[in-house]
Design a protein around this motif. Structure first.
Motif, short mmCIF file in Angstrom:
data_model
loop_
_atom_site.label_atom_id
_atom_site.label_comp_id
_atom_site.label_asym_id
_atom_site.label_seq_id
_atom_site.Cartn_x
_atom_site.Cartn_y
_atom_site.Cartn_z
N ILE A 129 -2.21 -21.78 22.59
CA ILE A 129 -1.13 -20.99 21.99
C ILE A 129 -1.46 -19.51 22.15
O ILE A 129 -2.62 -19.11 22.19
N GLU A 130 -0.41 -18.72 22.26
CA GLU A 130 -0.57 -17.26 22.27
C GLU A 130 0.71 -16.65 21.74
O GLU A 130 1.78 -17.25 21.81
N GLY A 131 0.55 -15.47 21.16
CA GLY A 131 1.71 -14.80 20.61
C GLY A 131 1.30 -13.59 19.81
O GLY A 131 0.17 -13.09 19.92
N GLU A 132 2.24 -13.13 19.00
CA GLU A 132 2.00 -11.97 18.14
C GLU A 132 2.09 -12.40 16.69
O GLU A 132 2.92 -13.23 16.33
N LEU A 133 1.23 -11.80 15.89
CA LEU A 133 1.21 -12.05 14.45
C LEU A 133 1.39 -10.71 13.76
O LEU A 133 0.70 -9.75 14.07
N SER A 134 2.36 -10.64 12.86
CA SER A 134 2.62 -9.43 12.08
C SER A 134 2.19 -9.66 10.64
O SER A 134 2.54 -10.68 10.06
N VAL A 135 1.41 -8.73 10.10
CA VAL A 135 0.90 -8.84 8.74
C VAL A 135 1.29 -7.58 7.98
O VAL A 135 1.06 -6.47 8.45
N LYS A 136 1.90 -7.78 6.81
CA LYS A 136 2.29 -6.65 5.96
C LYS A 136 1.32 -6.56 4.80
O LYS A 136 1.19 -7.49 4.01
N LEU A 137 0.61 -5.43 4.70
CA LEU A 137 -0.31 -5.18 3.60
C LEU A 137 0.38 -4.34 2.55
O LEU A 137 1.13 -3.42 2.89
N ASN A 138 0.12 -4.65 1.30
CA ASN A 138 0.62 -3.79 0.24
C ASN A 138 0.01 -2.41 0.43
O ASN A 138 -1.00 -2.24 1.09
N SER A 139 0.59 -1.43 -0.20
CA SER A 139 0.18 -0.05 -0.02
C SER A 139 -1.30 0.17 -0.29
O SER A 139 -1.87 -0.36 -1.23
N LEU A 140 -1.91 0.95 0.58
CA LEU A 140 -3.29 1.39 0.35
C LEU A 140 -3.26 2.50 -0.70
O LEU A 140 -2.22 3.13 -0.92
N PHE A 141 -4.39 2.74 -1.33
CA PHE A 141 -4.45 3.79 -2.35
C PHE A 141 -5.77 4.52 -2.27
O PHE A 141 -6.73 4.04 -1.68
N LEU A 142 -5.78 5.71 -2.87
CA LEU A 142 -6.98 6.54 -2.88
C LEU A 142 -8.02 5.93 -3.81
O LEU A 142 -7.70 5.44 -4.89
N LEU A 143 -9.27 5.96 -3.39
CA LEU A 143 -10.36 5.46 -4.21
C LEU A 143 -11.02 6.58 -5.01
O LEU A 143 -11.57 6.35 -6.07
N GLY A 144 -10.97 7.79 -4.48
CA GLY A 144 -11.59 8.94 -5.14
C GLY A 144 -10.55 9.78 -5.86
O GLY A 144 -9.42 9.35 -6.08
N THR A 145 -10.95 10.98 -6.22
CA THR A 145 -10.06 11.86 -6.97
C THR A 145 -9.41 12.93 -6.11
O THR A 145 -8.68 13.78 -6.62
N GLY A 146 -9.65 12.90 -4.80
CA GLY A 146 -9.06 13.90 -3.91
C GLY A 146 -7.59 13.62 -3.65
O GLY A 146 -7.00 12.66 -4.18
#
Length: 117
Positions: free
Chosen positions: A69-86
């Motif tokens: 098998i071969e093809g494309e896989l699309s993955v949607k990640l929830n929003s990334l967020f800042l870990l620090g205070t900057g």
């Protein structure tokens, strides 16, 4: 496995989702799992020590054995967020897939992603 794209590369925390597009090829067709508790996709944010894991549905019928098998896989990640205070942080994502036999694919690494407040 090949990384096609990760978009967007600049985003606002808690607002923008990240879409990962992967190209896969598997010589025995055993990518993905029927059980939602089986996590066969690993995405590691370079800012974190441990990866997040995700469920991938079977990419070929379970009844088929040794099918290429071969093809494309699309993955949607929830929003990334800042870990620090900057106001901004830069990260990369390292991604790999595991088949039902427990074999991991090669790792692919995204371009830098900028996360803004």
């Amino acid at each position: 496995m090949e990384l096609i794209s990760v978009t967007p590369t600049t985003l606002t925390e808690f607002k923008d989702s990240v879409i990962i597009k992967l190209k896969y090829r598997d010589n025995n067709g055993d990518l993905g799992d029927q059980s939602p508790d089986a996590h066969s996709l690993q995405v590691k944010d370079s800012r974190l020590q441990n990866p997040d894991t995700y469920h991938v549905k079977p990419l070929a019928p379970i009844s088929e054995k040794d099918i290429v098998i071969e093809g494309e896989l699309s993955v949607k990640l929830n929003s990334l967020f800042l870990l620090g205070t900057g106001n901004s942080e830069v990260t990369t994502l390292t991604i790999k897939l595991k088949d039902r036999a427990g074999n991991w694919s090669n790792e692919v690494v995204s371009s830098p992603i900028t996360i803004n407040k």
